[in-house]
Design a protein around this motif. Structure first.
Motif, PDB file in Angstrom:
ATOM      1  N   VAL A  63       0.829  -1.213   0.000  1.00  0.00           N
ATOM      2  CA  VAL A  63       0.000   0.000   0.000  1.00  0.00           C
ATOM      3  C   VAL A  63       0.864   1.264   0.000  1.00  0.00           C
ATOM      4  O   VAL A  63       0.574   2.229  -0.715  1.00  0.00           O
ATOM      5  N   GLN A  76      -4.067   6.893   7.574  1.00  0.00           N
ATOM      6  CA  GLN A  76      -4.278   5.767   6.670  1.00  0.00           C
ATOM      7  C   GLN A  76      -3.639   4.499   7.218  1.00  0.00           C
ATOM      8  O   GLN A  76      -4.262   3.435   7.256  1.00  0.00           O
ATOM      9  N   TYR A 112      -9.527   0.950   0.907  1.00  0.00           N
ATOM     10  CA  TYR A 112     -10.295   1.894   0.076  1.00  0.00           C
ATOM     11  C   TYR A 112     -10.803   3.061   0.919  1.00  0.00           C
ATOM     12  O   TYR A 112     -10.662   4.234   0.543  1.00  0.00           O
ATOM     13  N   SER A 127      -9.675   4.172   3.799  1.00  0.00           N
ATOM     14  CA  SER A 127      -8.572   5.005   4.301  1.00  0.00           C
ATOM     15  C   SER A 127      -8.103   6.001   3.244  1.00  0.00           C
ATOM     16  O   SER A 127      -7.732   7.130   3.563  1.00  0.00           O
ATOM     17  N   ASP A 128      -8.136   5.567   1.990  1.00  0.00           N
ATOM     18  CA  ASP A 128      -7.718   6.445   0.904  1.00  0.00           C
ATOM     19  C   ASP A 128      -8.759   7.533   0.656  1.00  0.00           C
ATOM     20  O   ASP A 128      -8.424   8.699   0.415  1.00  0.00           O
ATOM     21  N   GLY A 143      -6.580  10.033   2.109  1.00  0.00           N
ATOM     22  CA  GLY A 143      -5.614  10.002   1.001  1.00  0.00           C
ATOM     23  C   GLY A 143      -5.368  11.378   0.396  1.00  0.00           C
ATOM     24  O   GLY A 143      -6.154  12.292   0.547  1.00  0.00           O
TER      25      GLY A 143
END
Length: 309
Positions: free
Chosen positions: A118, A254, A302, A304-305, A309
């Protein structure tokens, strides 16, 4: 949905492939799993940890945020699992295994490889995961052992065992060389890079080999389901709440959110087997949470982004 599918195919699916390779090889060749685990613990993981810390600069404010988050998060999981076990009316031995399955997270063989995929271009994300591994090791050999053997080891023995862990030495050495800006000669740096480069594959193949030893047929029971729900769903929700309360953002947020979503640690099963405490239930929980995490971790990455992000 396209982005979610991309996360699955580029990050989670490769992990599944390596786990499957490990399981298949184990079925055919019956590897010495203890030797493979020692190879990871004493060679691959320490080198990967050392190089990551050596190459990453972490501000003290960030380190303080991470330490505070981890303390609050692990503490909340201890309290939550304790009361859920009481609510379920679990016997002492089953309660101990249940609590360990919620609190002890697979931050090493599973967490670091995911973080490296990641955060391939953001070393601080992996460095935070390394810090989490240290905290998880401390928790495993204090809280985890206490649950299973009612603290038959003294505090001094636990500290002594912890200080023997190669990952601790690697962390300290990496910090020292980083702080004093000491260059590693190429004669040593090249083999270290080769070892660190092999860590993800070896760790996941070994994990797959270990999981292949667990029986599927008796996995479907209430304790396993509730444990996995608490670990994989409630855990990340609690982590998200603490991240907002502590006002953490960016890559740090994240990394912490993703780390909270990893499945039950293999150590919870190993300890239960070693001390003969509901070892079948512990092993089934590890396997089931690892399988289900393929979906939940994909979504958390997904999320967290989208959020940070």
């Amino acid at each position: 949905m396209t982005y979610l599918a991309m996360i699955f195919y580029q990050i989670v699916a490769p992990i599944l492939v390596l786990l499957a390779i490990g399981a298949g090889l184990q079925k055919k060749f019956q590897f010495n799993l203890k030797a493979m685990s020692q190879l990871i613990a004493y060679c691959f993981m320490p080198v990967a940890v050392f190089l990551n810390i050596y190459e990453t600069s972490i501000e003290m404010t960030v380190l303080g945020q991470v330490a505070l988050f981890i303390t609050i998060f692990i503490g909340s999981q201890m309290i939550l699992s304790h009361y859920i076990a009481k609510l379920l009316g679990l016997e002492t031995s089953e309660s101990a295994v249940f609590k360990n399955s919620v609190v002890l997270i697979n931050s090493g063989n599973y967490g670091i490889p995911v973080a490296q995929m990641v955060f391939a271009t953001q070393p601080i994300g992996v460095a935070i995961q390394v810090i989490l591994v240290i905290f998880q090791n401390v928790t495993t050999y204090t809280y985890g052992l206490y649950n299973l053997i009612s603290a038959t080891k003294s505090g001094a023995e636990i500290v002594k065992d912890f200080l023997k862990m190669p990952i601790v030495h690697a962390l300290i050495l990496g910090v020292l060389l980083n702080v004093f800006d000491i260059q590693i000669p190429q004669t040593f740096r090249i083999p270290l890079d080769h070892i660190a480069g092999g860590f993800v594959a070896v760790a996941l193949i070994t994990l797959g080999a270990q999981l292949s030893q667990i029986e599927l047929k008796t996995m479907m029971n209430r304790t396993v389901f509730i444990s996995c729900f608490t670990r994989l769903i409630v855990g990340p929700l609690a982590a998200l709440l603490f991240i907002y309360l502590l006002k953490i953002d960016g890559v740090v947020a994240q990394s912490l959110l993703i780390a909270s979503a990893f499945p039950t640690s293999r150590n919870s099963s190993s300890l239960a087997l070693e001390y003969d405490v509901e070892s079948n239930t512990a092993a089934q929980t590890v396997l089931f949470s690892t399988i289900v995490s393929c979906l939940t971790v994909t979504f958390v990455i997904y999320l967290s982004d989208v959020l940070f992000g």
